[in-house]
Design an enzyme around this catalytic site. Structure first.
Site, mmCIF file in Angstrom:
data_model
loop_
_atom_site.group_PDB
_atom_site.id
_atom_site.type_symbol
_atom_site.label_atom_id
_atom_site.label_comp_id
_atom_site.label_asym_id
_atom_site.label_seq_id
_atom_site.Cartn_x
_atom_site.Cartn_y
_atom_site.Cartn_z
ATOM 1 N N HIS A 108 -0.536 17.233 3.203
ATOM 2 C CA HIS A 108 -1.616 17.993 3.822
ATOM 3 C C HIS A 108 -1.116 19.363 4.263
ATOM 4 O O HIS A 108 0.070 19.556 4.535
ATOM 5 C CB HIS A 108 -2.142 17.260 5.069
ATOM 6 C CG HIS A 108 -2.804 15.958 4.785
ATOM 7 N ND1 HIS A 108 -3.141 15.524 3.537
ATOM 8 C CD2 HIS A 108 -3.217 14.975 5.647
ATOM 9 C CE1 HIS A 108 -3.728 14.337 3.614
ATOM 10 N NE2 HIS A 108 -3.775 13.986 4.885
ATOM 11 N N GLY B 242 0.822 -1.206 0.000
ATOM 12 C CA GLY B 242 0.000 0.000 0.000
ATOM 13 C C GLY B 242 0.857 1.257 0.000
ATOM 14 O O GLY B 242 2.094 1.190 0.077
ATOM 15 N N CYS C 83 -2.518 11.274 10.602
ATOM 16 C CA CYS C 83 -1.581 12.119 9.850
ATOM 17 C C CYS C 83 -1.702 13.598 10.205
ATOM 18 O O CYS C 83 -0.698 14.272 10.471
ATOM 19 C CB CYS C 83 -1.776 11.902 8.354
ATOM 20 S SG CYS C 83 -3.483 12.040 7.796
ATOM 21 N N GLY D 271 -4.378 11.025 1.438
ATOM 22 C CA GLY D 271 -4.952 10.533 2.685
ATOM 23 C C GLY D 271 -5.820 9.311 2.485
ATOM 24 O O GLY D 271 -6.067 8.554 3.425
ATOM 25 N N GLN E 126 -6.629 18.561 3.280
ATOM 26 C CA GLN E 126 -6.061 17.224 3.197
ATOM 27 C C GLN E 126 -6.058 16.676 1.773
ATOM 28 O O GLN E 126 -7.069 16.639 1.088
ATOM 29 C CB GLN E 126 -6.812 16.286 4.145
ATOM 30 C CG GLN E 126 -6.634 16.722 5.590
ATOM 31 C CD GLN E 126 -7.293 15.815 6.603
ATOM 32 O OE1 GLN E 126 -7.922 16.295 7.539
ATOM 33 N NE2 GLN E 126 -7.159 14.510 6.444
ATOM 34 N N ARG F 262 -11.176 17.994 2.486
ATOM 35 C CA ARG F 262 -10.432 17.283 1.448
ATOM 36 C C ARG F 262 -10.262 18.215 0.250
ATOM 37 O O ARG F 262 -11.231 18.842 -0.196
ATOM 38 C CB ARG F 262 -11.195 16.024 1.020
ATOM 39 C CG ARG F 262 -10.423 15.136 0.073
ATOM 40 C CD ARG F 262 -9.320 14.370 0.761
ATOM 41 N NE ARG F 262 -9.826 13.237 1.529
ATOM 42 C CZ ARG F 262 -9.064 12.459 2.286
ATOM 43 N NH1 ARG F 262 -7.778 12.703 2.404
ATOM 44 N NH2 ARG F 262 -9.586 11.452 2.960
#
Length: 337
Positions: free
Chosen positions: A243, A14, A130, A161, A157, A236
């Protein structure tokens, strides 16, 4: 105490897991061996590490045997499923998921802030969210000089994320919109390209989303202050990686701007970016791929002589996730397991 450590990375294919593997090599972590674990669909892949191709193995209970440190980059349910197995096998589990962040028996650690909490671990160490990590790295050097009473933060963000899939969706939608084609939303609930929206995590009865509650409660845990007042809005934005946060900080007493600049300039994990003549301050495009949290545009709050404003950008995949976990592993290795 040993000189080298047997390390496993859970979720190695990932976005965060890949970054963990890269950082272990880049920072020359003292490895005796490295095991890369992932779901069945990733088994058979090979990941380059120190000039060799390391095969990805299936994540099973048996795969955790003979391991000293496990870096977790999986979903919370999977972390809960494997945590006991990892601890019973004698390894330390550094978990990047939300599974144990608010567990009072599990230290929640940002090395630049509360490394001493690491000594209280009982086999599991939690990596904060985060946005929390980026925020506390910037707040802590100020809080040490003058106690913080209240923080108001808005996050911006990036698609990162939501992992590799989120970044891919931003790129795909951008191409489709620019080509005047129909587009679909598969990862995010709304268009992410050329758009922004309040964070899409679950909204509670208090009308705060899960991402906002994480930042509030995790910051309080890390600072050991349940009374710290925090107001947050998470958003977002159509940024690929890294971020940003706009932060208003109210202190118990006036805080001279020069003193704040000196504190942040000397703070570990912080890089000051301030060029008022060119209007050049932290930007996600400059924070991407970098370890420090970029902090700048520090100024007096004109509405309150006890408050300062600042702006920050930080790489969500590095310091906001993988780097923080690897730094915890380095601290464990430096002090012995």
């Amino acid at each position: 105490m040993t000189d080298t450590y047997r390390v496993a990375v859970l979720g190695a294919t990932g976005a965060v897991g890949t970054e963990m593997v890269h950082l272990l090599e880049q920072r020359r972590f003292p490895l005796a061996s490295l095991k890369l674990l992932a779901s069945e669909r990733s088994v058979g892949r090979q990941i380059a590490f120190a000039g060799e191709a390391v095969p990805v193995e299936p994540l099973t209970p048996g795969a955790i045997k003979d391991i000293d440190i496990v870096l977790g980059a999986t979903e919370a349910d999977l972390s809960r499923q494997y945590a006991r197995t990892i601890v019973e096998a004698g390894a330390v589990f550094i978990d990047n998921s939300s599974a144990f962040r608010l567990d009072p028996d599990v230290p929640l650690v940002v090395p630049e802030v509360n490394l001493a909490d690491l000594k209280h671990h009982a086999g599991i160490v939690a990596n904060p969210n985060c946005s929390t990590i980026l925020l506390v790295v910037a707040l802590w050097p100020l809080h040490r000089r003058h106690a913080i009473r209240r923080v108001v933060v808005s996050t911006y963000q990036a698609a990162s994320g939501a992992g590799a899939a989120g970044m891919s969706e931003l790129l795909r939608q951008s191409r489709q919109i620019l080509a005047d084609e129909e587009f679909t939303c598969e990862v995010f609930p709304h268009p992410i390209a050329f758009n922004l929206f309040p964070h899409d995590s679950a909204i509670g009865a208090d009308h705060y989303c899960a991402e906002e509650r994480k930042l509030i409660y995790e910051t309080r845990r890390i600072f050991h202050d349940d009374t710290l007042r925090i107001a947050v809005t998470c958003v977002r934005v159509p940024v690929l990686r890294a971020h940003s946060e706009a932060v208003n900080i109210e202190f118990a007493e006036p805080f001279a701007l020069e003193e704040a600049l000196a504190a942040l300039s000397a703070a570990p994990g912080v890089h000051l970016v301030e060029d008022w003549q060119r209007n050049h301050f932290p930007m996600p495009i400059e924070a991407s791929g970098k370890d420090p949290v970029l902090v700048g545009r520090i100024r007096q709050d004109l509405s309150c002589d006890h408050a300062l404003d600042l702006w920050l950008s930080g790489d969500q995949l590095r310091k906001g996730a993988a780097l923080n976990a690897v730094q915890i592993a380095e601290a464990l290795a430096g002090g012995g397991l």
